[in-house]
Design an enzyme around this catalytic site. Structure first.
Site, mmCIF file in Angstrom:
data_model
loop_
_atom_site.group_PDB
_atom_site.id
_atom_site.type_symbol
_atom_site.label_atom_id
_atom_site.label_comp_id
_atom_site.label_asym_id
_atom_site.label_seq_id
_atom_site.Cartn_x
_atom_site.Cartn_y
_atom_site.Cartn_z
ATOM 1 N N VAL A 186 0.791 4.766 5.055
ATOM 2 C CA VAL A 186 0.178 3.618 5.807
ATOM 3 C C VAL A 186 1.336 2.702 6.273
ATOM 4 O O VAL A 186 1.293 2.024 7.280
ATOM 5 C CB VAL A 186 -1.273 3.007 5.193
ATOM 6 C CG1 VAL A 186 -1.707 1.906 5.838
ATOM 7 C CG2 VAL A 186 -2.289 3.956 4.874
ATOM 8 N N GLY A 187 1.869 2.354 5.134
ATOM 9 C CA GLY A 187 3.363 1.467 5.250
ATOM 10 C C GLY A 187 4.039 2.103 6.691
ATOM 11 O O GLY A 187 4.552 0.875 7.578
ATOM 12 N N GLY A 239 0.884 -1.150 0.011
ATOM 13 C CA GLY A 239 0.134 -0.084 0.093
ATOM 14 C C GLY A 239 0.747 1.359 0.047
ATOM 15 O O GLY A 239 1.984 1.174 -0.471
ATOM 16 N N SER A 240 0.189 2.321 0.518
ATOM 17 C CA SER A 240 0.822 3.589 0.560
ATOM 18 C C SER A 240 2.137 3.599 1.539
ATOM 19 O O SER A 240 2.228 2.747 2.315
ATOM 20 C CB SER A 240 -0.013 4.602 0.750
ATOM 21 O OG SER A 240 -0.466 4.584 2.181
ATOM 22 N N GLU A 281 5.757 -3.562 0.957
ATOM 23 C CA GLU A 281 5.814 -3.190 -0.521
ATOM 24 C C GLU A 281 4.941 -1.803 -0.658
ATOM 25 O O GLU A 281 3.672 -1.909 -0.805
ATOM 26 C CB GLU A 281 5.320 -4.360 -1.316
ATOM 27 C CG GLU A 281 5.795 -5.620 -1.238
ATOM 28 C CD GLU A 281 7.215 -5.443 -1.889
ATOM 29 O OE1 GLU A 281 7.641 -4.582 -2.653
ATOM 30 O OE2 GLU A 281 7.993 -6.722 -1.655
ATOM 31 N N CYS A 338 2.552 -0.450 -8.837
ATOM 32 C CA CYS A 338 3.870 0.188 -8.215
ATOM 33 C C CYS A 338 5.206 0.141 -8.909
ATOM 34 O O CYS A 338 5.797 1.121 -8.582
ATOM 35 C CB CYS A 338 4.086 -1.257 -7.098
ATOM 36 S SG CYS A 338 2.624 -1.364 -6.178
#
Length: 536
Positions: A268-269, A264-265, A286, A320
């Protein structure tokens, strides 16, 4: 007929009555054993299907058609499902690894049998074009093949001991329950990367998919569940828990989940990584990719131009690994941009399920807003918009999230500028001109992200610099290959704010096990290491 969806992320709604689906949507869902007449679908699976929490709405991004409403998990149901996953792990860890490989072989066959229709569901719900949807399912099939062989080769090591009559073993064992939180853009493949290696290693898995692609996760889980049931294994080996932020937070915070894989972003990561680390868990992150292609004067233009074209436009710029930055040597920049704009002019946009379509919609309305904001920033900064820069105004596309692929030449190539340093998940390609390879490499490395990169050249000296210690600092460093479209055989992942995670091939499997150093004494004495004498 085009099928689309009109919101970007799944919304949480109350119950709704049954509704009519388009003929095509009904055919796809029925082929995957997903009921089409139900007002709501259960979104939790741990050996049985249920769910009485908030409702997730799946919307087709090409037409705005509501495809389904899915009931997510309540907090109690989430707790129950996690408990069953732990029980399933206790069972699976006792199954010999080659037998787990046989299980994966059967799952591979079941997925392959449904490849095309499952790929069609990816196109219907996520929005990527037909060939990419089918290719995504093929990735899951391929990684199952890989994991079947891996199940007989997850080896430890024998280490020489300095003590007579001793040997040291490095032994891998299953880690436990693996939490897998996936993003909308690869709603099938990313779970496949994690699930296949994790099961080969002997772990149970808890899948929390993107709330905007619940149908893809339900379809995949039904396929996996049928194989587990046939083999007498607990369904909670592959638990599915649909839901929003609260479900993700519960999985990330759970001490019963020693490994969390999150896609994800970056924002948030960062939270996921800190939370998992705070309980001394492991994470595979990732996150963002802000990927560059560098074109040298000696590049093979007939190869490089189409590669950049696919890298920037494939999946409507929502990979990505999408190409977002293009660095052109000044000597060939006019020629390259002319050829690239001619390709852009030929793009076939529309229904992602129609053969020949190369550009489908963005996934949500919110993504269109992000695209609009990025284009507005470019215009305000004085960038030269060579093509694109707005939504399509065709009536046939008006119900979907269709935007024009954009090529922009910003006034400056300063990598500290937000235009260059921020990833925009949309088909926007920013172009900068350079004079020396060293300058282009510096720009490539100067952004926070480090997922994929690409150099186009025939000069072996450039290749050596690019892949060496003075070269690209990304996790994927390609030569005469675009930034997008990785194979499963090599480990996939990036460095820096991309998260340092690795999935799929290579040594990625080693993250899904716990390692023990085991010293075995088979002698009649018990000497201490380093010659220490502790005798009385």
């Amino acid at each position: 007929m085009i099928l689309l969806r009109h919101t970007v992320s799944s919304t949480l709604r109350g119950a709704h009555p049954a509704r009519r689906l388009s003929t095509r949507a009904s055919a796809i869902l029925s082929s995957l054993n997903i009921p089409v007449g139900a007002a709501e679908l259960p979104g939790v699976y741990d050996g049985q299907w249920y769910g009485s929490g908030d409702v997730l709405e799946s919307v087709c991004p090409a037409t705005g058609e509501v495809l389904a409403r899915v009931r997510s998990a309540t907090p109690h149901e989430l707790h129950e499902a996690l408990g069953k996953s732990k029980d399933a792990y206790h069972h699976l860890r006792t199954v010999p690894a080659p037998k787990r490989g046989e299980l994966l072989r059967q799952i591979r066959e079941a997925l392959s049998a449904k490849r095309d229709v499952l790929g069609a569901l990816v196109s219907l719900e996520m929005g990527k074009i037909k060939t990419e949807g089918i290719g995504e399912v093929q990735e899951f099939v391929d990684i199952c093949d890989y994991a079947v062989g891996l199940s007989r080769m997850m080896n430890g090591r024998v280490v020489a001991s300095e003590r007579p009559g001793h040997t040291i073993l490095e032994v891998p064992n299953p880690i436990g329950v693996v939490g897998v939180l996936t993003a909308f853009n690869f709603p099938v493949a990313v779970y496949g990367w994690n699930f296949s290696l994790s099961v080969a290693a002997g772990n149970a898995n808890v899948w929390k998919p993107s709330p905007s692609t619940p149908l893809c996760s339900i379809a995949v889980t039904k396929i996996i569940a049928s194989v587990l049931e046939k083999n007498g294994l607990p369904g909670a080996v592959s638990t599915l828990i649909t839901g929003g932020k609260d479900v993700g937070e519960a999985i990330v915070e759970s001490r019963d989940i020693p490994l969390v894989s999150f896609t994800g972003s970056e924002a948030v990561g960062r939270v996921v990584g800190k939370t998992v680390q705070s309980r001394f868990g492991k994470s595979i992150l990732e996150l963002g990719g802000n990927n560059a292609s560098i074109i040298m004067p000696d590049a093979d233009m007939p190869l490089a131009v189409p590669a950049v074209f696919f890298g920037a436009i494939g999946t409507a710029g929502q990979r990505c690994t999408s190409t977002r930055r293009l660095y052109l040597h000044r000597a060939i920049a006019p020629q390259f941009l002319d050829a690239l704009q001619k390709l852009y002019a030929t793009i076939s946009v529309g229904d992602p399920l129609v053969d020949g379509t190369l550009l489908g919609p963005l996934h949500t309305r919110a993504a269109v807003g992000i695209y609009d904001d990025a284009v507005q920033r470019l215009r305000q900064s004085g960038a030269d918009i060579l093509t694109g820069g707005k939504k399509y105004d065709h009536a046939a596309l008006s119900q979907g999230n269709f935007v024009q692929p954009t090529i922009s030449v910003p006034k400056t190539a300063d990598p500290a500028d937000k235009i260059w340093s921020t990833e925009t998940f949309a088909p926007i390609l920013n172009v900068g001109l350079f004079d020396e390879l060293e300058q282009a490499i510096e720009w490539n490395n100067a952004v926070p992200q480090g997922l994929s990169s690409s150099l186009w050249t025939r000069d072996i000296r450039n290749v050596g610099k690019w892949i060496g210690p003075e070269g690209s600092d990304a996790g994927i460093v390609n030569v005469n290959v675009g930034t997008s479209g990785a194979e499963i055989g090599a480990a996939f992942g990036g460095n820096k704010s991309t998260g340092w995670g690795r999935e799929s091939g290579g040594d990625a499997w080693k993250q899904y096990v716990r390692w023990s150093a085991c010293t075995v004494n088979f002698s009649n004495a018990a000497p201490l290491a380093q010659g220490v004498d502790f005798s009385t």
